[in-house]
Design a protein around this motif. Sequence first.
Motif, PDB file in Angstrom:
ATOM      1  N   VAL A 116      33.220  -7.700  12.611  1.00 47.46           N
ATOM      2  CA  VAL A 116      34.072  -6.548  12.924  1.00 47.46           C
ATOM      3  C   VAL A 116      33.743  -5.382  12.000  1.00 47.46           C
ATOM      4  N   PHE A 117      33.658  -5.647  10.698  1.00 55.37           N
ATOM      5  CA  PHE A 117      33.383  -4.579   9.733  1.00 55.37           C
ATOM      6  C   PHE A 117      31.979  -4.011   9.912  1.00 55.37           C
ATOM      7  N   LEU A 118      30.994  -4.883  10.060  1.00 55.54           N
ATOM      8  CA  LEU A 118      29.622  -4.411  10.235  1.00 55.54           C
ATOM      9  C   LEU A 118      29.469  -3.653  11.558  1.00 55.54           C
ATOM     10  N   GLY A 119      30.180  -4.112  12.590  1.00 52.23           N
ATOM     11  CA  GLY A 119      30.120  -3.396  13.866  1.00 52.23           C
ATOM     12  C   GLY A 119      30.681  -1.986  13.763  1.00 52.23           C
ATOM     13  N   MET A 120      31.764  -1.803  13.003  1.00 50.24           N
ATOM     14  CA  MET A 120      32.317  -0.467  12.811  1.00 50.24           C
ATOM     15  C   MET A 120      31.365   0.417  12.021  1.00 50.24           C
ATOM     16  N   LEU A 121      30.668  -0.159  11.044  1.00 49.52           N
ATOM     17  CA  LEU A 121      29.673   0.623  10.301  1.00 49.52           C
ATOM     18  C   LEU A 121      28.548   1.079  11.219  1.00 49.52           C
ATOM     19  N   VAL A 122      28.078   0.185  12.085  1.00 51.71           N
ATOM     20  CA  VAL A 122      27.010   0.559  13.023  1.00 51.71           C
ATOM     21  C   VAL A 122      27.485   1.647  13.975  1.00 51.71           C
ATOM     22  N   LEU A 123      28.716   1.537  14.451  1.00 50.94           N
ATOM     23  CA  LEU A 123      29.242   2.548  15.368  1.00 50.94           C
ATOM     24  C   LEU A 123      29.373   3.903  14.683  1.00 50.94           C
ATOM     25  N   LEU A 124      29.847   3.926  13.428  1.00 52.30           N
ATOM     26  CA  LEU A 124      29.950   5.193  12.695  1.00 52.30           C
ATOM     27  C   LEU A 124      28.566   5.772  12.427  1.00 52.30           C
ATOM     28  N   ALA A 125      27.593   4.921  12.108  1.00 54.21           N
ATOM     29  CA  ALA A 125      26.230   5.406  11.895  1.00 54.21           C
ATOM     30  C   ALA A 125      25.671   6.023  13.173  1.00 54.21           C
ATOM     31  N   ALA A 126      25.950   5.398  14.310  1.00 51.23           N
ATOM     32  CA  ALA A 126      25.489   5.960  15.588  1.00 51.23           C
ATOM     33  C   ALA A 126      26.136   7.310  15.857  1.00 51.23           C
ATOM     34  N   SER A 127      27.412   7.460  15.528  1.00 56.10           N
ATOM     35  CA  SER A 127      28.087   8.742  15.726  1.00 56.10           C
ATOM     36  C   SER A 127      27.488   9.822  14.832  1.00 56.10           C
ATOM     37  N   LEU A 128      27.190   9.486  13.579  1.00 56.53           N
ATOM     38  CA  LEU A 128      26.589  10.460  12.671  1.00 56.53           C
ATOM     39  C   LEU A 128      25.219  10.900  13.169  1.00 56.53           C
TER      40      LEU A 128
END
Length: 578
Positions: free
Chosen positions: A183-195
């Motif tokens: 869950v935590f790593l998935g949110m990091l990947v999603l935020l990186a994609a948004s950036l």
Amino acid sequence: MNSPHLLLMDPSLNLTTSKTLPRPFFITPQSTTTFTFKSPRLFSNTLTSTRKFLLFRIGSKLRTSQDNKNKPIPDKVTLPDTAPSVSEDKGFPTKLKKRDGIPLLGLFKKLPRKVLAVLSNLPLAIGEMFTIAALMALGTFIDQGEAPDFYFQKYPEDNPVLGVFTWRWVLGLGFDHMFSSPVFLGMLVLLAASLMACTYTTQIPLVKVARRWSFLHSAESIRKQEFADSLPLASIQDLGVILMGAGYEVFFKGSSLYAFKGLAGRFAPIGVHLSMLLIMGGATLSATGSFRGSVTVPQGLNFVVGDVMSPSGFLSTPTEAFSTEVHVNRFYMDYYDSGEVSQFHTDLSLFDLDGKEIMRKTISVNDPLRYGGITIYQTDWSISALQILKDNEGPFNLAMAPLKLNGDKKLFGTFLPVGDTDSPNLKGISMLARDLQSIVLYNQEGKFVGVRRPSSRLPIEIDGIKIVIEDAIGSSGLDMKTDPGVPIVYAGFGALMLTTCISYLSHSQVWALQDGSTLVVGGKTNRAKLEFPQEMNRLLDKVPEIVGSANTSFNMTNHPRSVDSSLPKQSESVGGQL
């Protein structure tokens, strides 16, 4: 005139043999068709590549080549309103072509463009950051890395926390190892994609626009800027010199001027995004590719690094340093005058597989040992044994056990049996210690007998037994870790601080147009909205006034203008020649 004419006023076109071009040069084609040139550089490149073809057509009937007979011919000849971009000015040809009004370079399939639009949405990115912050807070609330039985007892199903939160949530979602959970790593990947999507769709296009030389050839367009003013009897060249002295990059095109400064401020948001990506990438690598371990080692013993290190994620890879043997040479403490422990130290030696000492260092709290990517920290201490002499026999090692006390105070104790050791009513001498400085002794009835300092070699007689405390052997509590993401995280935070400071630099733009003897000036900035008009007024006050006379002689005086002038002045004509 019956036939259209092409007036070439730009000497860079090189269509005449005269370098001074004393009068307008006309080309009169016999056809009724005229041309449209979209940029001067395009026209110049066309002349270079097809010089013979153009020379053949001058003074004769226009016709196309056999290969291009079906291509339409433009209708007009017009001069451009803007200068080419910096990249074009350096000679890089433009390859962008348009098809139905959409550049081929930016043509994407509908699905990827929609995905980019969703990912680059600012509310989504803010929601992602808040979610990551909430998960991090939850990770500090839930004990990390414990055995499943611990969570069974702390979060039972029959008494859930907040009515719903049980051990099934903790273990099922991986919250017992929050920072490496899906869950935590998935949110990091999603935020990186948004950036990355925001950088690609918003920040990079803004930088490309900011790098273009954007001339304005209309006084009305300049007067519509955030700041605008008019200087009668002023020269655009003088303004350019003053702007250059103020740190502006100045460009001229005919009677137009364009200047800017602070372009680095346009690049800063991209740097901020990249810095955040570095931080998240380093944190992810730390959570999934590191090793951690802890051990309590008595003085004089050793251990192998790989025996106490355990991986924290699927990217964890052991190194050659894991075969290193660590020997605890000595453990000792420093004390305050009150007797409290102030610092504790451990003298460590590192040996390779051949038994050769490769490193030695005394570590303490906040002063770790680093070798081969492994960091060894001093984190705790205890007392492992007392070394005593009993009636001049020995020495004997009595193991010390920690005793539970309220608070954070430490107390260790041991027992020296007296008499028949097989008796069910075994009695003996008790010894207690708070630290390595002093040992408190009690007789068989539990009465206080005395205090002895280790290494003092002063004997004490208890129930007819002579005891000498030789030494108190301490144990060093060590924490070890390998964390390949630390350099990346540090680099990301350093870049984030630097780019954040750079982002406060204002990107200021100034346009000017020589309208007869009047100089029309306008400008804008993306930051420092209040300071920019004041700066422009100070600069325009330095522009000298040109005073003309009947015999065309000129004198330079201070330009009479108001510092607080905000309304544009009308152009004025003056006598004399400029």
